[in-house]
Motif scaffolding. Structure first.
Motif, mmCIF file in Angstrom:
data_model
loop_
_atom_site.group_PDB
_atom_site.id
_atom_site.type_symbol
_atom_site.label_atom_id
_atom_site.label_comp_id
_atom_site.label_asym_id
_atom_site.label_seq_id
_atom_site.Cartn_x
_atom_site.Cartn_y
_atom_site.Cartn_z
ATOM 1 N N ILE A 114 0.837 -1.164 0.002
ATOM 2 C CA ILE A 114 0.079 -0.132 0.065
ATOM 3 C C ILE A 114 0.966 1.202 -0.078
ATOM 4 C CG2 ILE A 114 -1.571 1.299 1.250
ATOM 5 C CD1 ILE A 114 -2.568 -1.350 2.493
ATOM 6 N N ILE A 115 0.707 2.219 -1.024
ATOM 7 C CA ILE A 115 1.549 3.387 -0.953
ATOM 8 C C ILE A 115 0.919 4.486 -0.279
ATOM 9 C CG2 ILE A 115 2.429 5.088 -2.637
ATOM 10 C CD1 ILE A 115 2.632 2.964 -4.890
ATOM 11 N N GLU A 116 1.869 5.121 0.809
ATOM 12 C CA GLU A 116 1.247 6.130 1.449
ATOM 13 C C GLU A 116 1.901 7.426 1.532
ATOM 14 O OE1 GLU A 116 0.331 3.835 5.588
ATOM 15 O OE2 GLU A 116 2.243 2.924 4.808
ATOM 16 N N SER A 117 2.994 7.491 0.595
ATOM 17 C CA SER A 117 3.542 8.724 0.439
ATOM 18 C C SER A 117 4.040 8.801 -1.042
ATOM 19 C CB SER A 117 4.533 9.142 1.712
ATOM 20 O OG SER A 117 5.605 8.335 1.378
ATOM 21 N N ASP A 118 4.305 10.193 -1.241
ATOM 22 C CA ASP A 118 4.878 10.498 -2.785
ATOM 23 C C ASP A 118 6.422 9.967 -2.609
ATOM 24 O OD1 ASP A 118 2.756 11.939 -3.398
ATOM 25 O OD2 ASP A 118 3.503 13.730 -2.707
ATOM 26 N N GLU A 119 7.225 10.010 -1.586
ATOM 27 C CA GLU A 119 8.476 9.315 -1.313
ATOM 28 C C GLU A 119 8.500 7.902 -1.552
ATOM 29 O OE1 GLU A 119 8.227 13.248 0.770
ATOM 30 O OE2 GLU A 119 7.082 11.493 1.231
ATOM 31 N N GLU A 120 7.507 7.195 -0.924
ATOM 32 C CA GLU A 120 7.461 5.805 -1.041
ATOM 33 C C GLU A 120 7.024 5.327 -2.770
ATOM 34 O OE1 GLU A 120 5.395 1.972 1.116
ATOM 35 O OE2 GLU A 120 4.019 4.111 1.104
ATOM 36 N N GLN A 121 6.357 6.332 -3.094
ATOM 37 C CA GLN A 121 6.006 5.920 -4.804
ATOM 38 C C GLN A 121 7.415 6.222 -5.599
ATOM 39 O OE1 GLN A 121 3.850 5.209 -6.903
ATOM 40 N NE2 GLN A 121 4.996 5.920 -8.662
ATOM 41 N N THR A 122 7.854 7.227 -5.317
ATOM 42 C CA THR A 122 9.299 7.564 -6.030
ATOM 43 C C THR A 122 10.355 6.385 -5.669
ATOM 44 O OG1 THR A 122 9.219 9.798 -5.671
ATOM 45 C CG2 THR A 122 11.308 8.977 -6.033
ATOM 46 N N PHE A 123 10.536 6.009 -4.598
ATOM 47 C CA PHE A 123 11.205 4.713 -4.046
ATOM 48 C C PHE A 123 10.818 3.469 -4.865
ATOM 49 C CE2 PHE A 123 10.953 0.955 -1.433
ATOM 50 C CZ PHE A 123 12.223 0.482 -1.323
ATOM 51 N N LEU A 124 9.532 3.128 -5.025
ATOM 52 C CA LEU A 124 9.004 2.107 -5.712
ATOM 53 C C LEU A 124 9.141 2.158 -7.164
ATOM 54 C CD1 LEU A 124 5.858 1.067 -3.360
ATOM 55 C CD2 LEU A 124 7.961 -0.274 -3.439
ATOM 56 N N SER A 125 9.025 3.286 -7.422
ATOM 57 C CA SER A 125 9.164 3.270 -9.011
ATOM 58 C C SER A 125 10.678 3.034 -9.382
ATOM 59 C CB SER A 125 8.548 4.891 -9.541
ATOM 60 O OG SER A 125 9.624 5.770 -9.201
ATOM 61 N N VAL A 126 11.786 3.575 -8.691
ATOM 62 C CA VAL A 126 12.900 3.308 -9.103
ATOM 63 C C VAL A 126 13.134 1.677 -9.017
ATOM 64 C CG1 VAL A 126 15.224 3.730 -8.272
ATOM 65 C CG2 VAL A 126 13.590 5.573 -7.973
ATOM 66 N N ILE A 127 12.716 1.154 -7.819
ATOM 67 C CA ILE A 127 12.828 -0.196 -7.792
ATOM 68 C C ILE A 127 12.354 -0.908 -9.255
ATOM 69 C CG2 ILE A 127 12.607 -2.702 -6.668
ATOM 70 C CD1 ILE A 127 14.456 -0.590 -5.175
ATOM 71 N N SER A 128 11.079 -0.653 -9.417
ATOM 72 C CA SER A 128 10.169 -1.345 -10.630
ATOM 73 C C SER A 128 11.024 -1.004 -11.820
ATOM 74 C CB SER A 128 8.921 -0.596 -10.646
ATOM 75 O OG SER A 128 7.964 -0.725 -9.570
ATOM 76 N N LYS A 129 11.871 -0.151 -12.064
ATOM 77 C CA LYS A 129 12.590 0.349 -13.370
ATOM 78 C C LYS A 129 13.696 -0.973 -13.528
ATOM 79 C CE LYS A 129 15.334 3.617 -15.692
ATOM 80 N NZ LYS A 129 15.781 5.099 -15.709
#
Length: 206
Positions: A114-129
């Motif tokens: 569950i994404i709870e913040s913009d920082e977490e979204q950025t972190f996960l998008s980097v990993i997803s790349k």
């Protein structure tokens, strides 16, 4: 200063924190390898001296000491999990459908992310790349167009900006959300994809 530049500055501390902890895990792995290598050398030296009860006792004590030292190493997440801002994340190496991904996370006492913040979204998008698209704990299975996380909380309007342009579009009965390096997309829940588990970090998890 533009909004994008300000957002980038806010995101950098979180990413630096994650990179710092990743380096920390690498150091722990290297330390483990060095300790095991040292024990192996000790065993080989003792073996060349010939078998004796005192020699075996020494090796046994060394094994116990090594075990104690390994157990005393404190880390916030289990091995193969990634730490970020007080949470532990597991990025799967295999693929499952959305429902089975929920089960996989529950089996390790975690939750489909569950994404709870913009920082977490950025972190996960980097990993997803690096890893590729993965299931989020987000769907509109209960009511079409009403997106809910797996904890039954509704998707906040502030996170709608992370959908691809034109998404979610429910093309072909798409009711489950996936994340990639460029945003979110709704997709068919029966498709097999990677998944991300999330749980709280602990002071000394083993």
């Amino acid at each position: 200063m533009s909004d994008s530049m300000e957002a980038s500055k806010k995101q950098q501390p979180g990413l630096l924190e994650w990179l710092s902890h990743s380096q920390g895990h690498l150091v722990l792995h290297l330390l483990s390898v060095l300790l095991l290598a040292g024990l192996l050398v000790a065993v080989l030296v003792q073996g060349f001296k010939g078998p004796s009860s005192s020699g075996y006792e020494t090796i046994h004590k060394q094994l116990l000491q090594l075990k104690g030292e390994m157990e005393s190493i404190c880390r916030p997440c289990p091995w193969e999990w990634t730490f970020f801002r007080g949470k532990c994340y597991f990025f799967s190496k295999s693929q499952r459908n959305w429902n089975d991904s929920i089960t996989a996370c529950q089996e390790v006492e975690a939750q489909l992310v569950i994404i709870e913040s913009d920082e977490e979204q950025t972190f996960l998008s980097v990993i997803s790349k690096e890893k590729g698209p993965a299931w989020l704990g987000l769907s509109d299975l209960r009511e079409e167009g009403s997106w809910q996380w797996v904890d039954d909380s509704l998707l906040a309007d502030s996170f709608s900006k992370y959908w691809y342009q034109g998404e979610p579009n429910n093309m072909g009965n798409e009711d489950c959300a996936e994340i990639s390096s460029t945003g979110w997309n709704d997709n068919t829940c029966s498709l097999e994809k990677f998944w991300i588990c999330k749980k709280a970090a602990s002071p000394c998890s083993r």
